[in-house]
Scaffold this motif. Sequence first.
Motif, mmCIF file in Angstrom:
data_model
loop_
_atom_site.group_PDB
_atom_site.id
_atom_site.type_symbol
_atom_site.label_atom_id
_atom_site.label_comp_id
_atom_site.label_asym_id
_atom_site.label_seq_id
_atom_site.Cartn_x
_atom_site.Cartn_y
_atom_site.Cartn_z
ATOM 1 N N GLY A 64 34.504 17.399 -0.658
ATOM 2 C CA GLY A 64 34.862 16.141 -0.004
ATOM 3 C C GLY A 64 35.780 16.366 1.190
ATOM 4 N N ALA A 65 36.737 17.299 1.044
ATOM 5 C CA ALA A 65 37.642 17.619 2.145
ATOM 6 C C ALA A 65 36.875 18.255 3.306
ATOM 7 N N LEU A 66 35.892 19.094 3.000
ATOM 8 C CA LEU A 66 35.084 19.710 4.054
ATOM 9 C C LEU A 66 34.273 18.659 4.807
ATOM 10 N N ARG A 67 33.740 17.687 4.083
ATOM 11 C CA ARG A 67 32.948 16.636 4.743
ATOM 12 C C ARG A 67 33.814 15.775 5.647
ATOM 13 N N ALA A 68 35.091 15.679 5.353
ATOM 14 C CA ALA A 68 35.995 14.871 6.180
ATOM 15 C C ALA A 68 36.354 15.563 7.493
ATOM 16 N N MET A 69 36.057 16.846 7.595
ATOM 17 C CA MET A 69 36.336 17.584 8.827
ATOM 18 C C MET A 69 35.220 17.359 9.844
ATOM 19 N N ASP A 70 35.524 17.641 11.074
ATOM 20 C CA ASP A 70 34.538 17.499 12.147
ATOM 21 C C ASP A 70 33.706 18.779 12.232
ATOM 22 N N LEU A 71 32.777 18.922 11.264
ATOM 23 C CA LEU A 71 31.964 20.125 11.179
ATOM 24 C C LEU A 71 30.614 19.916 11.850
ATOM 25 N N ARG A 72 30.021 20.992 12.266
ATOM 26 C CA ARG A 72 28.674 20.928 12.843
ATOM 27 C C ARG A 72 27.662 20.497 11.791
ATOM 28 N N LYS A 73 27.817 20.970 10.585
ATOM 29 C CA LYS A 73 26.931 20.576 9.479
ATOM 30 C C LYS A 73 27.750 20.449 8.195
ATOM 31 N N ALA A 74 27.959 19.211 7.775
ATOM 32 C CA ALA A 74 28.723 18.965 6.546
ATOM 33 C C ALA A 74 27.926 19.445 5.334
ATOM 34 N N PRO A 75 28.596 19.944 4.305
ATOM 35 C CA PRO A 75 27.875 20.413 3.120
ATOM 36 C C PRO A 75 27.196 19.264 2.385
ATOM 37 N N SER A 76 25.977 19.499 1.924
ATOM 38 C CA SER A 76 25.206 18.496 1.211
ATOM 39 C C SER A 76 25.438 18.617 -0.288
ATOM 40 N N VAL A 77 24.837 17.706 -1.036
ATOM 41 C CA VAL A 77 24.915 17.775 -2.497
ATOM 42 C C VAL A 77 24.228 19.037 -2.991
ATOM 43 N N ALA A 78 23.108 19.388 -2.365
ATOM 44 C CA ALA A 78 22.396 20.602 -2.762
ATOM 45 C C ALA A 78 23.287 21.826 -2.613
ATOM 46 N N GLU A 79 24.111 21.840 -1.574
ATOM 47 C CA GLU A 79 25.006 22.973 -1.348
ATOM 48 C C GLU A 79 26.198 22.953 -2.307
ATOM 49 N N THR A 80 26.623 21.747 -2.706
ATOM 50 C CA THR A 80 27.648 21.663 -3.744
ATOM 51 C C THR A 80 27.143 22.303 -5.036
ATOM 52 N N ILE A 81 25.891 22.025 -5.373
ATOM 53 C CA ILE A 81 25.287 22.596 -6.583
ATOM 54 C C ILE A 81 25.168 24.114 -6.445
ATOM 55 N N ASP A 82 24.765 24.565 -5.259
ATOM 56 C CA ASP A 82 24.681 26.015 -5.027
ATOM 57 C C ASP A 82 26.048 26.674 -5.193
ATOM 58 N N TRP A 83 27.090 26.024 -4.701
ATOM 59 C CA TRP A 83 28.439 26.573 -4.812
ATOM 60 C C TRP A 83 28.871 26.616 -6.270
ATOM 61 N N ALA A 84 28.528 25.573 -7.014
ATOM 62 C CA ALA A 84 28.858 25.558 -8.440
ATOM 63 C C ALA A 84 28.173 26.713 -9.167
ATOM 64 N N ARG A 85 26.907 26.960 -8.841
ATOM 65 C CA ARG A 85 26.187 28.074 -9.467
ATOM 66 C C ARG A 85 26.794 29.420 -9.064
#
Length: 285
Positions: free
Chosen positions: A223-244
């Motif tokens: 959530g903190a990463l998505r609040a930043m001005d990033l070129r590509k905010a992390p998606s839910v799919a990437e949250t799941i990948d990070w959890a794995r």
Amino acid sequence: MFTSVDDVRDRLAGTGYLASPSVATAVFLAARLGKPLLVEGPAGVGKTELAKAVARVGGARLVRLQCYEGVDESRALYEWNHAKQLLRISAGRDESWDETRTDIFGEEFLLARPLLTAIRGDDPKVLLVDETDKADIEVEGLLLEVLGDFQVTVPELGTITATRRPFVVLTSNASRELSEALRRRCLFLHLDFPDEELERRIVRTRVPGLDETLAAALVRVVGALRAMDLRKAPSVAETIDWARTLLALGAGTLDEVLVRDTLGVVLKHQEDVVRATARLDLDAL
């Protein structure tokens, strides 16, 4: 297919897809009204997975048209098997042309592509038109006939009308504006990043071995990463990948070193990694 909005939510959850009330309502209405469902939103929030989950729930065959720049009628609708037609013409040299022509434009020589496949037959189907916004505007003309009347016209065979309408999901990342004519034929659903509580439930469902406290910390960081001005905010799919990833590493906590070493799982551009490394404050989360 569904008896109520709660039935949609419960049955989708049985496949591992946790739907918000707005998602469950949209799916219920699309099924009840027989209308296509246009799902728009950023990449990786579960648009394609929603179509797959509906297919699993209904025991339906998933027919997927993956859109891209240059996809045309022959890729989306149908084409003739020209090699087989030539062989048939060569084999029938003693026949009249009228007899041969009638034969080579029959069902045996027709190669049905996703749009035609979806409206033929009596078996249940879910038609997924994925990343519709990547297709050229001409492809929308094909979709208008199919989604308006659920029929396809093949000049050599006539009009083919669906005897059983498929459940239709169109997805779009909004890279270009879809036509108003196409939008009018659909129910609309905007699918955004889930709230923290729902995303935590999604992670726990998709990665059941992950500790609950670690899952909560992970979702807060995302959530903190998505609040930043990033070129590509992390998606839910990437949250799941990070959890794995954390589960594979046997992580018990999410410390600064672990986050820095695994940021490449969720951030795909170097400038985003640099910005996140400099600005992310784990102690404040």
